[in-house]
Design a protein around this motif. Structure first.
Motif, PDB file in Angstrom:
ATOM      1  N   GLU A 222       0.843  -1.182   0.000  1.00  0.00           N
ATOM      2  CA  GLU A 222       0.000   0.000   0.000  1.00  0.00           C
ATOM      3  C   GLU A 222       0.881   1.236   0.000  1.00  0.00           C
ATOM      4  OE1 GLU A 222      -3.250  -0.179   2.783  1.00  0.00           O
ATOM      5  OE2 GLU A 222      -3.429   1.999   2.711  1.00  0.00           O
ATOM      6  N   ILE A 223       0.683   2.051  -1.026  1.00  0.00           N
ATOM      7  CA  ILE A 223       1.452   3.291  -1.105  1.00  0.00           C
ATOM      8  C   ILE A 223       0.465   4.443  -1.116  1.00  0.00           C
ATOM      9  CG2 ILE A 223       3.123   4.624  -2.455  1.00  0.00           C
ATOM     10  CD1 ILE A 223       3.816   1.859  -3.819  1.00  0.00           C
ATOM     11  N   LEU A 224       0.515   5.273  -0.111  1.00  0.00           N
ATOM     12  CA  LEU A 224      -0.383   6.430   0.007  1.00  0.00           C
ATOM     13  C   LEU A 224      -1.849   6.018  -0.191  1.00  0.00           C
ATOM     14  CD1 LEU A 224       1.665   9.013  -2.110  1.00  0.00           C
ATOM     15  CD2 LEU A 224       1.600   8.804   0.381  1.00  0.00           C
ATOM     16  N   GLY A 225      -2.190   4.893   0.393  1.00  0.00           N
ATOM     17  CA  GLY A 225      -3.580   4.461   0.311  1.00  0.00           C
ATOM     18  C   GLY A 225      -3.945   3.779  -0.984  1.00  0.00           C
ATOM     19  N   ILE A 226      -2.988   3.699  -1.910  1.00  0.00           N
ATOM     20  CA  ILE A 226      -3.263   2.984  -3.154  1.00  0.00           C
ATOM     21  C   ILE A 226      -2.624   1.606  -3.046  1.00  0.00           C
ATOM     22  CG2 ILE A 226      -2.915   2.962  -5.637  1.00  0.00           C
ATOM     23  CD1 ILE A 226      -2.487   6.037  -5.372  1.00  0.00           C
ATOM     24  N   ILE A 227      -3.419   0.577  -3.254  1.00  0.00           N
ATOM     25  CA  ILE A 227      -2.867  -0.771  -3.164  1.00  0.00           C
ATOM     26  C   ILE A 227      -2.342  -1.187  -4.526  1.00  0.00           C
ATOM     27  CG2 ILE A 227      -3.451  -3.187  -2.771  1.00  0.00           C
ATOM     28  CD1 ILE A 227      -5.466  -2.122  -0.680  1.00  0.00           C
ATOM     29  N   LEU A 228      -1.103  -1.615  -4.547  1.00  0.00           N
ATOM     30  CA  LEU A 228      -0.492  -2.022  -5.800  1.00  0.00           C
ATOM     31  C   LEU A 228       0.179  -3.371  -5.590  1.00  0.00           C
ATOM     32  CD1 LEU A 228      -0.497  -0.470  -8.433  1.00  0.00           C
ATOM     33  CD2 LEU A 228       1.791   0.325  -7.905  1.00  0.00           C
ATOM     34  N   PRO A 229      -0.141  -4.382  -6.439  1.00  0.00           N
ATOM     35  CA  PRO A 229       0.512  -5.679  -6.281  1.00  0.00           C
ATOM     36  C   PRO A 229       2.019  -5.532  -6.501  1.00  0.00           C
ATOM     37  CG  PRO A 229      -1.351  -5.829  -7.763  1.00  0.00           C
ATOM     38  CD  PRO A 229      -1.137  -4.380  -7.486  1.00  0.00           C
ATOM     39  N   ASN A 230       2.769  -6.314  -5.729  1.00  0.00           N
ATOM     40  CA  ASN A 230       4.224  -6.197  -5.804  1.00  0.00           C
ATOM     41  C   ASN A 230       4.754  -6.485  -7.200  1.00  0.00           C
ATOM     42  OD1 ASN A 230       4.217  -5.582  -3.139  1.00  0.00           O
ATOM     43  ND2 ASN A 230       4.632  -7.689  -2.463  1.00  0.00           N
ATOM     44  N   TYR A 231       4.096  -7.464  -7.878  1.00  0.00           N
ATOM     45  CA  TYR A 231       4.606  -7.812  -9.199  1.00  0.00           C
ATOM     46  C   TYR A 231       4.465  -6.649 -10.172  1.00  0.00           C
ATOM     47  CZ  TYR A 231       5.769 -10.366 -13.391  1.00  0.00           C
ATOM     48  OH  TYR A 231       6.380 -10.766 -14.546  1.00  0.00           O
ATOM     49  N   ARG A 232       3.400  -5.871  -9.976  1.00  0.00           N
ATOM     50  CA  ARG A 232       3.221  -4.720 -10.874  1.00  0.00           C
ATOM     51  C   ARG A 232       4.274  -3.650 -10.605  1.00  0.00           C
ATOM     52  NH1 ARG A 232      -2.421  -3.979 -13.587  1.00  0.00           N
ATOM     53  NH2 ARG A 232      -2.981  -6.157 -13.601  1.00  0.00           N
ATOM     54  N   ILE A 233       4.612  -3.481  -9.336  1.00  0.00           N
ATOM     55  CA  ILE A 233       5.678  -2.527  -9.013  1.00  0.00           C
ATOM     56  C   ILE A 233       6.964  -2.992  -9.684  1.00  0.00           C
ATOM     57  CG2 ILE A 233       7.018  -1.510  -7.139  1.00  0.00           C
ATOM     58  CD1 ILE A 233       4.531  -1.965  -5.352  1.00  0.00           C
ATOM     59  N   PHE A 234       7.222  -4.307  -9.550  1.00  0.00           N
ATOM     60  CA  PHE A 234       8.405  -4.891 -10.173  1.00  0.00           C
ATOM     61  C   PHE A 234       8.374  -4.660 -11.694  1.00  0.00           C
ATOM     62  CE2 PHE A 234       9.757  -8.706 -12.525  1.00  0.00           C
ATOM     63  CZ  PHE A 234      11.124  -8.659 -12.295  1.00  0.00           C
ATOM     64  N   LEU A 235       7.191  -4.875 -12.283  1.00  0.00           N
ATOM     65  CA  LEU A 235       7.053  -4.723 -13.724  1.00  0.00           C
ATOM     66  C   LEU A 235       7.376  -3.296 -14.164  1.00  0.00           C
ATOM     67  CD1 LEU A 235       6.044  -6.155 -16.362  1.00  0.00           C
ATOM     68  CD2 LEU A 235       3.865  -5.066 -15.931  1.00  0.00           C
ATOM     69  N   ILE A 236       6.888  -2.343 -13.393  1.00  0.00           N
ATOM     70  CA  ILE A 236       7.147  -0.940 -13.738  1.00  0.00           C
ATOM     71  C   ILE A 236       8.655  -0.677 -13.691  1.00  0.00           C
ATOM     72  CG2 ILE A 236       6.835   1.447 -12.972  1.00  0.00           C
ATOM     73  CD1 ILE A 236       3.997   0.633 -12.069  1.00  0.00           C
ATOM     74  N   LEU A 237       9.309  -1.173 -12.612  1.00  0.00           N
ATOM     75  CA  LEU A 237      10.753  -0.937 -12.481  1.00  0.00           C
ATOM     76  C   LEU A 237      11.532  -1.627 -13.594  1.00  0.00           C
ATOM     77  CD1 LEU A 237      11.096  -1.274  -8.601  1.00  0.00           C
ATOM     78  CD2 LEU A 237      10.973   0.810  -9.993  1.00  0.00           C
ATOM     79  N   VAL A 238      11.209  -2.913 -13.815  1.00  0.00           N
ATOM     80  CA  VAL A 238      11.919  -3.650 -14.866  1.00  0.00           C
ATOM     81  C   VAL A 238      11.663  -3.023 -16.235  1.00  0.00           C
ATOM     82  CG1 VAL A 238      11.955  -5.838 -16.122  1.00  0.00           C
ATOM     83  CG2 VAL A 238      12.035  -5.829 -13.646  1.00  0.00           C
ATOM     84  N   GLY A 239      10.429  -2.614 -16.454  1.00  0.00           N
ATOM     85  CA  GLY A 239      10.086  -1.981 -17.717  1.00  0.00           C
ATOM     86  C   GLY A 239      10.945  -0.755 -17.968  1.00  0.00           C
ATOM     87  N   VAL A 240      11.074   0.068 -16.950  1.00  0.00           N
ATOM     88  CA  VAL A 240      11.893   1.268 -17.079  1.00  0.00           C
ATOM     89  C   VAL A 240      13.340   0.875 -17.384  1.00  0.00           C
ATOM     90  CG1 VAL A 240      12.853   3.234 -15.829  1.00  0.00           C
ATOM     91  CG2 VAL A 240      10.418   2.703 -15.640  1.00  0.00           C
ATOM     92  N   ALA A 241      13.834  -0.147 -16.665  1.00  0.00           N
ATOM     93  CA  ALA A 241      15.210  -0.597 -16.881  1.00  0.00           C
ATOM     94  C   ALA A 241      15.405  -1.089 -18.309  1.00  0.00           C
ATOM     95  CB  ALA A 241      15.560  -1.697 -15.882  1.00  0.00           C
TER      96      ALA A 241
END
Lengths: 351, 393, 246, 296
Positions: free
Chosen positions: D138-157
């Protein structure tokens, strides 16, 4: 004096004539054996040949690939269906389909003709996709289920009439309509207007400097193709008694493109042959394996790679050769003297 | 060249079929045409249809056939496209001279094939399409439906929901096309009769990649129950995404019978736990007939039957009963025999209502527990069927 | 008498660069006017502005006294202006005769646009005439893509002429040619002035001086000088800017 | 619903989820835009290569290969596949006059075949590999699955990595030179035909990588290739053919437009709106946001 393009067109006409003769033979045999299915399958192949014809008009002549020609086919089919459910008149349905596809093609053409090449392909694909979705969601058009209950009608020609329910009768009607569309497009391509289209495919940027508006010519070709597709589509509900949004889907447009490539791009007659060939292939392979996509895809790919002129590329040259032997067209003179690369005009220099 | 090939083939087949048609019509095998999607998105359903019918045909043939005649199934791929379905159906009717036709999945194909059957004076049945219209406003004297229609499913599920979660706040999420909308509307009306209240509704385009964009609305509505009528891959995405976003805890997800099936339940995995739906069939039905069917099906196809497989299996026995009762395969006689027919199926006794050709059958509410559908409730066929609104015959 | 082509204060810029800047000159009937200048002087851009391929930002183009500024190519063509391109631009999948006929088709009345091509008698006659005049008759049915470079350049001039223009814009007709071919082309161009007014871009200075009636010198988008070949040759500014580098 | 609720539960998650979807679209479009921009080849089978990557991940994952290793292994395995496809299908028609149309047709045929072959091998049912990183944050009240966070980071990389290779390395310079002018590049000693094959294979390999990364979220089935293809083509056109930054900006922008349009107008209208954007770009700015790579 006939030039090379007129000559090839004549070869196409001969192939078309052979096609008509074979169709008549099928009709005769169908009547003799009291067949329904093959005649109606043949009718359907002819209807889709009309769609392929319109794709070939664009791809083979003005040089743009439409991946959404089923849009106009579908508009023709839906408008014809709606008309027939109100008034069971063949002529009225055809007139309504003509008007609707004409208007739609003008609008579509204004959008699609802003671009060319691959962008044209993608835009036509997208246009068809969006309209198919709209139809898919419109309750008044039967949404995803489509519309059933389009009646069997009598087509009146003065004192005579033919029922769309008669397999051989309607087969002949469709044969006449599709061959008339073929004749119309073939005729137009052999006029000065048609030559401008051919020029567009070869070198579009040069065309305006010869005094022709490339946009107008492209637009005319697009609208013509839209109407050809629309009129072919109008025949569909008369044959099958229903319409469904799948008629506008990419599969329908894609099949038309496959037909044109199989039959031979830029030959018109090839589009008709290709469409019939595809129906036969699908019918045979479909009963033999459910993996017909592989077979069709493979044949299609091999055709693009190794037979870029399709079936007509094989059939037409001998016909052309035969025609030129029998018409004594002066060909290139083989023993002409070799001239210097630049021939000097013999006129005297000025002043 | 090519036109030369069509004619011999056509002629050959014509000759063959006219012979077959005249000489063996009443003594050779009974031919049943199956026009079902064997390629494209609906392939898994077509497979179940095929397996169910093949198993039934095998059993019927082993027991001496229908009125002493063997059953012969002829399959054609309809690509889930009505235009293809009609063409293939016509081939089966006209060339193969089949006596009966089934297999269509999407309702567009079923409706188009019904009209074709009428024009060919043949009979057809669907074992999959659950759009109400097929046996209500677009009913056909030549079309029968042996599976439960949308309303039967809704009634059963709503009845259970009223008991399980009285006055629940329900959020509705459907695929944005006619079928999805009408299914949601049907369940909503059944559920609200049972006291449920609406927490909002949203329709997502078919083949949506991401359902997360609707989760905000769901979260804000704070419903106890989510009803959905998405199907196939869409369900996989919806439920797994709901799980990933932690929305499933404390939420009861219910849906249409096609939402979670044996085709997608493995892919959904744990996210399917607790999902409940109203169906006409479950492999869990505790009867000797069903146990025998499930065992045989598993033996033949290495997988469990689902409602499509079971309904398709059952259809052949209805046809057998009708033909034997009519003493003929003639359309009019078989139609009369099918009307009001009661017969045994793995899911119990089914009866075809004469007024609209809709099978009446006991309905079940099933819930996914440890990857399997458990029966948690049932509704009698009379209570689930709803009124006959077919006016054409 | 009005000049057949009147360029007034013509200008266009790309980004900040003034590709053509305040250029004015006139081309007199049945004369050869040549535009010269170093690479990047704006000669081809000038042709594009005149023929309608580009729309000028300022100034005017008058053809026979009629304002054709910014008109589309098909309209300048209709006003009597034909042009060739620095890089040959023909219809390579069509035959020599088909290329010519396509150009000659504009001579036909509109009513024949949708009649069979065999009814386009004027275009057919014109095609035959051009084939003979340019000695391409023996290649009439050859595909243009298969012709030699020299034949293609010659055909391009024939195509421009087949529509009976008043003004012919030739963009480096001798580009890529051998000495012999260049001389022959010069003769050819000289012979055109009976029918048309010629506006030429040419790099071969010797050719320019022998062929032109009037020379316009461009440099960095602007007109540096104009006049008869002798006058231009003597101009010190031209000497400095152009012949100095030549 | 209160405005605060709306912001926290509806608007903010919509934007954040749109970001994850945007990254997914960018990953698929990346290979497409490289093939499109550098080779001027329309790869209609790009979606099917994406599907091959996903199936490869599924099959190898089931055979016990770990997810992290798959991220390397599958793209590497896709390279020879891409090379062969280029050699057999693209090379023979590369020099035809209408390269766009011909390559489009050939790869369209290939797509049909691949789809059916996948069905024969893996069956028609939907499958899904397990989520490699479960749980949600949970980031600032927004729930985000960990895999999606990972996907965003990997995508940027991945985007940064690809951009580095294309714009900053000698290899990238060679590829861009070959795209700009084949003859000039050849005369400078660039092995043009190998570069072309390699570029195609690189695009295909990126499609495969996208398949591996997206399979846990979007699941795996034979027709999955059609899923992203229209959107990916739209992104490529709006971003500018061959422009990596264009694809990134367009991918993120279009998915945001989609997300907000579905929220504010109606989900039904997302397709027409996205398509309308594509039409508007084609009409008013055919070179796209960033123009064209290697074709200044």
């Amino acid at each position: 004096m006939h030039d090379r393009l007129t000559q090839s067109m004549r070869a196409s006409h001969l192939l078309a004539l052979l096609f008509v003769l074979a169709s008549l033979a099928l009709a005769a045999m169908g009547t003799a054996t009291d067949d329904t299915f093959y005649l109606r399958l043949g009718t359907e192949a002819l209807i889709f040949a009309g769609l392929a014809l319109s794709v070939d008009l664009l791809l083979g002549y003005s040089g743009v690939l439409s991946l959404g020609q089923a849009l106009y086919f579908g508009i023709g089919a839906y408008v014809s269906a709606l008309t027939l459910m109100k008034v069971p008149s063949f002529w009225l349905a055809m007139a309504a389909a003509f008007t609707a596809s004409l208007l739609a093609a003008i609008i579509g053409g204004l959008i699609a003709n802003r671009v060319r090449g691959v962008y044209f392909a993608l835009i036509t694909f997208g246009l068809a996709q969006v309209l198919a979705k709209v139809v898919y969601n419109t309750r008044e058009l039967g949404s995803s289920d489509g519309m059933i209950g389009i009646p069997v009608i009598e087509i009146a020609f003065g004192p005579f009439s033919v029922s769309t329910g008669s397999p051989v009768g309607f087969f002949l009607i469709v044969l006449v309509v599709i061959m008339a569309l073929y004749a119309l497009t073939a005729y137009l391509l052999d006029t000065p207007f048609g030559r401008v289209l051919t020029a567009l495919k070869s070198n579009e940027r040069r065309v305006p400097f010869l005094g022709y508006s490339a946009w107008r010519a492209r637009m005319a070709a697009y609208v013509l193709a839209g109407v050809v597709a629309g009129l072919s589509g109008a025949l569909y509900p008369m044959l099958r008694g229903f319409v469904s949004p799948e008629l506008m889907f990419f599969a329908t447009s894609g099949n038309a493109v496959i037909s044109v490539v199989l039959g031979g791009v830029g030959t018109l007659a090839g589009a008709i042959y290709g469409s019939v060939l595809l129906v036969i292939l699908k019918s045979i392979i479909g009963s033999w394996t459910e993996h017909h996509l592989i077979v069709i895809g493979l044949i299609f790919m091999l055709c693009v790679l190794f037979l870029p002129k399709g079936l007509a590329g094989v059939l037409r040259p001998p016909v052309e050769a035969w025609l030129s032997r029998h018409r004594r067209i002066p060909g290139p003179v083989p023993d002409a003297p070799v001239l210097p690369a630049i021939a000097v005009d013999t006129k005297a220099a000025p002043q | 060249m090519k036109t030369a090939t069509i004619t011999p083939i056509a002629a050959g087949l014509l000759a063959a079929t006219t012979l077959a048609g005249s000489a063996f019509a009443q003594s050779g095998p009974i031919k049943i045409g199956v026009v079902t999607p064997l390629s494209g998105t609906y392939t898994p359903i077509g497979q179940q249809v095929r397996w169910g019918l093949e198993l039934a045909a095998k059993e019927i043939n082993a027991a001496g056939g229908i009125a002493g005649r063997q059953v012969n199934l002829l399959f054609e791929d309809e690509e889930a496209n009505p235009s293809v379905a009609v063409q293939k159906a016509e081939k089966l009717f006209q060339v193969e001279k089949v006596d009966f036709l089934t297999g269509t999945v999407n309702s567009g194909s079923t409706l188009a094939v019904a009209q074709l059957a009428e024009r060919n004076a043949k009979l057809a049945a669907t074992t999959v399409s659950f759009a109400d219209s097929i046996t209500t406003d677009k009913c056909s004297p030549n079309m029968f439906r042996v599976n439960a229609r949308a309303e039967q499913q809704s009634v059963a599920l709503a009845a259970w929901l009223a008991k399980e979660k009285p006055k629940a706040k329900v959020f509705y999420l459907g695929p944005d096309y006619e079928m999805g909308r009408s299914t949601v509307a049907a369940f909503k009306s059944s559920a609200e009769k049972g006291g449920a209240q609406s927490g909002g509704e949203v329709f997502a385009p078919l083949d949506s990649k991401d359902y997360t964009q609707y989760f905000g609305q769901i979260r804000a509505a704070r419903p106890q129950v989510v009803y959905t009528s998405v199907a196939g891959n869409d369900t996989v995405r919806l439920l797994t995404q709901l799980q990933d976003f932690g929305l499933l805890s404390g939420l009861t997800v219910v849906g249409a019978s096609g939402t979670v099936t044996s085709q997608n339940i493995t892919a959904i995995g744990a996210a399917a736990e607790g999902f409940a739906t109203g169906v006409g069939y479950s492999p869990q039905i505790d009867s000797p007939a069903n146990k025998k069917f499930v065992a045989a099906f598993r033996e033949a196809n290495k997988t469990d039957p689902d409602l499509y497989g079971a309904d398709s299996y059952g259809l052949l026995f209805a046809y057998k009963a009708a033909v034997e009762k009519a003493g003929s395969t003639e359309t009019d006689k078989v139609r009369e025999a099918l009307r009001g027919l009661s017969w045994q199926t793995p899911q119990g006794t089914k009866t075809i209502r004469a007024g609209d050709h809709q099978a009446m059958q006991p309905m079940y509410v099933v819930r996914v527990t440890k990857g399997k559908f458990d029966i948690i409730d049932n509704v009698s066929s009379e209570n689930a069927i709803g009124p006959d609104t077919c006016t054409r015959f | 008498m009005t000049p057949v082509l009147d360029i007034r204060d013509l200008g266009v810029s790309f980004g900040g660069l003034k590709a053509v800047d305040q250029v004015s000159f006139q081309a007199q009937r049945h004369r050869i006017t040549t535009v010269i200048g170093p690479n990047g002087a704006g000669k081809s851009t000038l042709f594009n502005l005149i023929s309608g391929a580009l729309r000028p930002h300022r100034g005017q183009v008058l053809i026979d006294g009629v304002d054709m500024t910014g008109a589309a190519p098909e309209r300048t063509k209709a006003a009597g202006l034909s042009r060739s391109f620095q890089i040959t631009s023909l219809f390579s999948e069509l035959t020599v005769a088909e290329n010519l006929r396509l150009a000659a088709q504009v001579l036909e009345p509109v009513g024949r646009t949708l009649l069979p091509i065999s009814r386009s008698t004027r275009a057919l006659a014109k095609t035959g005439q051009m084939l003979d005049r340019f000695q391409l008759a023996h290649k009439r049915d050859d595909l243009v893509g298969n012709l030699s470079h020299g034949d293609q350049r010659r055909l391009e001039i024939a195509v421009c002429l087949a529509s009976e223009p008043k003004i012919l814009l030739l963009d480096e007709p001798t580009q890529g040619m051998s000495h012999g071919d260049t001389a022959a082309t010069a003769e050819l161009v000289r012979g055109l002035t009976d029918d048309v007014t010629v506006l030429l871009i040419e790099h071969d200075i010797g050719l320019v001086m022998s062929l032109s009636d009037h020379v316009v010198v461009m440099h960095q988008g602007r007109k540096l000088a104009e006049g008869s070949p002798d006058v231009v040759r003597a101009d010190p500014a031209v000497q400095a800017a152009y012949f100095g580098h030549a | 619903m209160t405005p605060v609720d709306y912001l926290q539960f509806v608007l903010a998650p919509q934007v954040v989820n749109g970001l994850a979807l945007g990254i997914a679209v960018v990953l698929v479009a990346l290979g497409l835009t490289i093939i499109f921009g550098m080779l001027d080849v329309i790869n209609m089978s790009h979606g099917e290569f994406y599907a091959i990557g996903a199936y490869a991940a599924l099959a190898l994952g089931a055979a016990g290969v770990g997810f992290w290793f798959l991220l390397i292994l599958v793209p590497v395995l896709m390279v020879p596949l891409g090379m062969v496809a280029e050699r057999l299908l693209i090379r023979p028609v590369f020099d035809t006059k209408d390269r766009h149309v011909t390559t489009l047709l050939v790869t369209f045929g290939l797509g049909l075949i691949v789809e059916d072959v996948l069905k024969i091998i893996f069956g028609a049912n939907t499958q899904r590999p397990p989520t490699p990183i479960p749980g949600a944050t949970e980031i600032l009240g927004i729930i985000l699955p960990n895999y999606r966070i990972f996907l965003i980071l990997v995508g940027v990389a991945i985007v940064l990595g690809v951009a580095y290779v294309v714009y900053k390395t000698r290899l990238g310079a060679m590829v861009r030179a070959a795209a700009f002018d084949r003859n000039m590049a050849a005369s400078l000693g660039v092995p043009v035909s190998l570069v072309y094959a390699g570029t195609f294979a690189f695009g295909v390999s990126l499609a495969g990588l996208a398949g591996v990364l997206l399979a846990p979220i979007y699941s795996v089935f034979p027709t999955m290739g059609r899923d992203f293809i229209l959107l990916a083509f739209t992104v490529v056109i709006v971003g500018g053919m061959g422009s990596i930054w264009g694809a990134v900006v367009a991918g993120l922008l279009l998915t945001q437009v989609q997300a907000l349009a579905s929220l504010i107008i109606s989900p039904v209208w997302t397709d027409p709106i996205v398509f309308g954007t594509m039409v508007a770009f084609l009409v008013f700015r055919p070179q796209g946001l960033f123009g064209r790579l290697g074709h200044a």
